[in-house]
Design a protein around this motif. Structure first.
Motif, mmCIF file in Angstrom:
data_model
loop_
_atom_site.group_PDB
_atom_site.id
_atom_site.type_symbol
_atom_site.label_atom_id
_atom_site.label_comp_id
_atom_site.label_asym_id
_atom_site.label_seq_id
_atom_site.Cartn_x
_atom_site.Cartn_y
_atom_site.Cartn_z
ATOM 1 N N LEU A 109 -28.215 10.175 5.410
ATOM 2 C CA LEU A 109 -29.168 9.236 4.817
ATOM 3 C C LEU A 109 -30.339 9.977 4.181
ATOM 4 O O LEU A 109 -30.845 9.577 3.135
ATOM 5 N N GLY A 110 -30.754 11.063 4.800
ATOM 6 C CA GLY A 110 -31.872 11.847 4.280
ATOM 7 C C GLY A 110 -31.541 12.591 2.998
ATOM 8 O O GLY A 110 -32.435 13.013 2.270
ATOM 9 N N SER A 111 -30.254 12.750 2.718
ATOM 10 C CA SER A 111 -29.853 13.522 1.540
ATOM 11 C C SER A 111 -29.536 12.649 0.329
ATOM 12 O O SER A 111 -29.202 13.170 -0.734
ATOM 13 N N VAL A 112 -29.642 11.342 0.455
ATOM 14 C CA VAL A 112 -29.318 10.433 -0.646
ATOM 15 C C VAL A 112 -30.588 9.714 -1.088
ATOM 16 O O VAL A 112 -31.215 9.016 -0.289
ATOM 17 N N THR A 113 -30.945 9.889 -2.359
ATOM 18 C CA THR A 113 -32.141 9.217 -2.869
ATOM 19 C C THR A 113 -31.765 7.916 -3.559
ATOM 20 O O THR A 113 -30.614 7.718 -3.983
ATOM 21 N N LEU A 114 -32.741 7.057 -3.688
ATOM 22 C CA LEU A 114 -32.528 5.812 -4.421
ATOM 23 C C LEU A 114 -32.235 6.085 -5.888
ATOM 24 O O LEU A 114 -31.488 5.339 -6.527
ATOM 25 N N ALA A 115 -32.762 7.161 -6.425
ATOM 26 C CA ALA A 115 -32.482 7.520 -7.824
ATOM 27 C C ALA A 115 -31.000 7.838 -8.006
ATOM 28 O O ALA A 115 -30.395 7.450 -9.011
ATOM 29 N N GLU A 116 -30.413 8.520 -7.042
ATOM 30 C CA GLU A 116 -28.977 8.823 -7.115
ATOM 31 C C GLU A 116 -28.154 7.540 -7.070
ATOM 32 O O GLU A 116 -27.177 7.389 -7.817
ATOM 33 N N LEU A 117 -28.551 6.625 -6.203
ATOM 34 C CA LEU A 117 -27.832 5.349 -6.116
ATOM 35 C C LEU A 117 -27.999 4.537 -7.398
ATOM 36 O O LEU A 117 -27.045 3.925 -7.881
ATOM 37 N N ALA A 118 -29.201 4.539 -7.949
ATOM 38 C CA ALA A 118 -29.442 3.796 -9.190
ATOM 39 C C ALA A 118 -28.608 4.375 -10.332
ATOM 40 O O ALA A 118 -28.048 3.626 -11.145
ATOM 41 N N ALA A 119 -28.492 5.694 -10.393
ATOM 42 C CA ALA A 119 -27.681 6.332 -11.430
ATOM 43 C C ALA A 119 -26.203 5.978 -11.254
ATOM 44 O O ALA A 119 -25.498 5.703 -12.232
ATOM 45 N N ASP A 120 -25.748 5.972 -10.019
ATOM 46 C CA ASP A 120 -24.352 5.614 -9.747
ATOM 47 C C ASP A 120 -24.096 4.155 -10.125
ATOM 48 O O ASP A 120 -23.073 3.833 -10.739
ATOM 49 N N PHE A 121 -25.038 3.279 -9.792
ATOM 50 C CA PHE A 121 -24.899 1.871 -10.170
ATOM 51 C C PHE A 121 -24.823 1.726 -11.694
ATOM 52 O O PHE A 121 -23.969 1.013 -12.214
ATOM 53 N N SER A 122 -25.703 2.404 -12.400
ATOM 54 C CA SER A 122 -25.714 2.322 -13.867
ATOM 55 C C SER A 122 -24.393 2.806 -14.451
ATOM 56 O O SER A 122 -23.864 2.205 -15.393
ATOM 57 N N ARG A 123 -23.868 3.881 -13.903
ATOM 58 C CA ARG A 123 -22.581 4.402 -14.365
ATOM 59 C C ARG A 123 -21.474 3.373 -14.158
ATOM 60 O O ARG A 123 -20.675 3.099 -15.051
ATOM 61 N N ARG A 124 -21.453 2.756 -12.970
ATOM 62 C CA ARG A 124 -20.435 1.741 -12.672
ATOM 63 C C ARG A 124 -20.594 0.515 -13.573
ATOM 64 O O ARG A 124 -19.608 -0.063 -14.031
ATOM 65 N N LEU A 125 -21.824 0.130 -13.817
ATOM 66 C CA LEU A 125 -22.085 -1.017 -14.685
ATOM 67 C C LEU A 125 -21.599 -0.737 -16.107
ATOM 68 O O LEU A 125 -20.984 -1.595 -16.746
ATOM 69 N N ASP A 126 -21.865 0.472 -16.595
ATOM 70 C CA ASP A 126 -21.395 0.856 -17.927
ATOM 71 C C ASP A 126 -19.874 0.824 -18.006
ATOM 72 O O ASP A 126 -19.307 0.327 -18.983
ATOM 73 N N GLN A 127 -19.218 1.354 -16.981
ATOM 74 C CA GLN A 127 -17.752 1.354 -16.955
ATOM 75 C C GLN A 127 -17.215 -0.079 -16.963
ATOM 76 O O GLN A 127 -16.271 -0.404 -17.683
ATOM 77 N N CYS A 128 -17.830 -0.922 -16.183
ATOM 78 C CA CYS A 128 -17.410 -2.315 -16.098
ATOM 79 C C CYS A 128 -17.612 -3.009 -17.450
ATOM 80 O O CYS A 128 -16.751 -3.763 -17.902
ATOM 81 N N SER A 129 -18.730 -2.758 -18.089
ATOM 82 C CA SER A 129 -19.022 -3.353 -19.403
ATOM 83 C C SER A 129 -18.018 -2.894 -20.448
ATOM 84 O O SER A 129 -17.567 -3.683 -21.273
ATOM 85 N N ARG A 130 -17.668 -1.611 -20.427
ATOM 86 C CA ARG A 130 -16.685 -1.076 -21.391
ATOM 87 C C ARG A 130 -15.316 -1.716 -21.171
ATOM 88 O O ARG A 130 -14.620 -2.053 -22.126
ATOM 89 N N ARG A 131 -14.925 -1.902 -19.913
ATOM 90 C CA ARG A 131 -13.621 -2.516 -19.617
ATOM 91 C C ARG A 131 -13.592 -3.966 -20.080
ATOM 92 O O ARG A 131 -12.598 -4.426 -20.612
#
Length: 136
Positions: free
Chosen positions: A111-133
């Protein structure tokens, strides 16, 4: 909840957040209180008000959030009796304590090694992939 807020341009009400998380707004308000005490969120009064982020996502880890909401027990499983007279139960409890402590230490480290920025970036990537599909 914080990721929903990060991807929303305006403050969000506890009702909006509750709808996103499929829970009760009272639960959201209780959680937000702990996050506000640590300076992760702040409330905006008036028309169009609500809750917004008040921190840099890159400086907040999942461990920070876990602690801000009161560090709830990681495992629901526990001892039937705190101080059992049965030697077998004492032996099993001792083994479980060691296993639970090791697992909790590993989880806290992760938990200490994962930042909210990393999660937000992962979410954005997934959202982009979903939008493209969906646009195909």
């Amino acid at each position: 909840m914080l990721l929903h807020m990060a991807h929303h341009d305006a403050p969000m009400t506890s009702d909006q957040l509750a709808a996103c998380l499929h829970t009760n707004a009272v639960v959201i308000r209780r959680t937000l209180a702990g996050l506000r005490e640590q300076g992760y969120v702040c409330s905006v009064k008036g028309h169009g008000g609500g809750w917004q982020l008040c921190c840099e996502l890159s400086k907040v880890s999942l461990l920070d959030i876990y602690r801000a909401v009161g560090a709830p027990p990681v495992f629901a499983m526990g001892h039937r009796t705190t101080n059992p007279a049965c030697l077998v139960e004492q032996t099993v409890n001792g083994a479980l304590d060691d296993a639970f402590n090791d697992a909790e230490a590993l989880l806290v480290k992760r938990l200490g090694s994962v930042t909210l920025a990393e999660l937000a970036a992962d979410f954005s990537r997934r959202l982009d992939q979903c939008s493209r599909r969906s646009s195909r």
